[in-house]
Design a protein around this motif. Structure first.
Motif, PDB file in Angstrom:
ATOM      1  N   GLN A  52       0.810  -1.209   0.000  1.00 45.84           N
ATOM      2  CA  GLN A  52       0.000   0.000   0.000  1.00 45.84           C
ATOM      3  C   GLN A  52       0.851   1.271   0.000  1.00 45.84           C
ATOM      4  OE1 GLN A  52      -2.782  -0.937   3.401  1.00 45.84           O
ATOM      5  NE2 GLN A  52      -4.308  -0.530   1.823  1.00 45.84           N
ATOM      6  N   GLU A  57      -3.447   5.952   2.279  1.00 43.28           N
ATOM      7  CA  GLU A  57      -4.281   5.118   3.143  1.00 43.28           C
ATOM      8  C   GLU A  57      -4.510   5.752   4.512  1.00 43.28           C
ATOM      9  OE1 GLU A  57      -5.726   2.449   2.028  1.00 43.28           O
ATOM     10  OE2 GLU A  57      -4.675   2.477   0.106  1.00 43.28           O
ATOM     11  N   ASP A 289      -4.245  -3.719  -2.024  1.00 44.91           N
ATOM     12  CA  ASP A 289      -4.482  -4.543  -0.837  1.00 44.91           C
ATOM     13  C   ASP A 289      -4.661  -6.013  -1.216  1.00 44.91           C
ATOM     14  OD1 ASP A 289      -6.950  -4.452  -2.039  1.00 44.91           O
ATOM     15  OD2 ASP A 289      -8.023  -3.616  -0.314  1.00 44.91           O
TER      16      ASP A 289
END
Length: 339
Positions: A52, A57, A289
């Motif tokens: 990620q 995020e 993910d």
């Protein structure tokens, strides 16, 4: 099965940088003749998946204002929030070639324990989430290394849901794919669903109940345990310094790219950022993910320097085992995403 405590000099550790280092050490260095189970409870923190982009995020302003640690793990999957109301579990065993991405094998014992405590609606749904009434209380991930694998997850017993909402920045299409409008409506704590006798339980007591169930014993003294030695801790500290407590590992560089594309597939979200110079891909980064066994950098290297057209991208990808790196996604889908 062996149970490993995260205690040092008689004190339990709540630092996610150290706890994740312990987990990685157990996976790579401690080869017992039986599986290992490891539990830990972290202070306020966000644990991001290996592939990620941390900056996209995490709500950076919230993290800095509230002293939330951000740590990158070695498994794929999405970002999760940890606090003292979240119990984290980890199973470490041999990689038999059939268990990677088989989340049911490792989550079913946890679900069974919850059923015994009155949480009748607990179930595995979708790819890797444990749910109660379509609300998530556990995210799970996997990682494999040198013939061994770890399957780990969170259990939101009594977490600060407002903090979860404030700290994470889920992709819009990820929420839309699940038919929900917000993080708040998506998550729940376990505690409200426990039998009345467990309503005053804390996270450590909850861990004890799960342990007794997993080992099928009535007393904690009967749980088979391995105690970390001074030699173990020396190696754990080295690993934390190099990775989990290292800013470059946890955040990394986030250069500006000319082209950015993102799509939700059955294997998870895949996001591609690339620069194109004189008709060729000069730089490319793949985030997501998804759960892959190989290093996604292998795919990036294969694509770097090739002509930026569908045919060249397809030819480059066909030379790789995409299932190994990303999961069951079609080459044509990736070509369409990149080009």
């Amino acid at each position: 099965m062996y149970y490993v405590k995260n205690e040092r000099n008689g004190q339990e550790i709540h630092n996610p940088e150290i706890n994740l280092a312990i987990e990685y050490y157990l996976l790579n260095e401690k080869h017992f003749d039986e599986p290992i189970v490891f539990f830990y409870i972290n202070d306020d923190s966000i644990i991001v998946g290996k592939n990620q982009n941390t900056y996209e995020e995490v709500n950076i302003d919230y993290v800095e204002e509230n002293n939330v640690k951000v740590v990158r793990r070695f498994s794929g999957g999405g970002a999760v929030y940890h606090d003292l109301g979240v119990l984290n579990f980890c199973f470490i065993t041999k990689d038999d070639g059939k268990s990677f991405r088989n989340f049911k094998r490792f989550t079913q014992p946890i679900i069974d324990a919850l059923h015994d405590m009155g949480v009748e609606g607990a179930e595995l749904k979708g790819r890797n989430d444990l749910m109660i009434n379509d609300q998530k209380f556990s995210g799970n991930a996997m990682y494999t290394s040198h013939g061994r694998m770890t399957a780990h997850g969170t259990l939101m017993l009594d977490s600060q849901i407002d903090a979860v909402v404030g700290a994470l920045r889920p992709k819009k299409h990820k929420l839309e794919s699940k038919g929900i409008k917000s993080v708040r409506s998506r998550v729940t704590n376990i505690k409200p669903f426990l039998d009345e006798q467990y309503q005053n339980i804390n996270t450590k007591e909850f861990r004890e109940m799960i342990l007794l169930h997993l080992f099928e014993v009535e007393r904690l003294e009967d749980v088979k345990e391995y105690v970390l030695t001074d030699e173990d801790w020396e190696e754990i500290d080295k690993f934390a310094e190099k990775y989990t407590a290292n800013w470059k590992w946890n955040y990394g560089e986030s250069p500006k790219f000319d082209l950015e594309r993102s799509e939700r597939f059955s294997v998870g979200t895949i996001e591609v950022k690339l620069n194109v110079e004189k008709g060729k891909i000069s730089e490319i980064k793949i985030f997501g993910d998804f759960f892959g066994k190989g290093e996604i950098s292998d795919v990036e290297e294969r694509l770097t320097g090739i002509d930026y057209n569908a045919q060249s991208i397809r030819q480059a990808l066909e030379k790789l085992d995409i299932n190994h790196y990303i999961g069951d996604v079609a080459i044509d889908e990736l070509v369409q995403l990149i080009y």
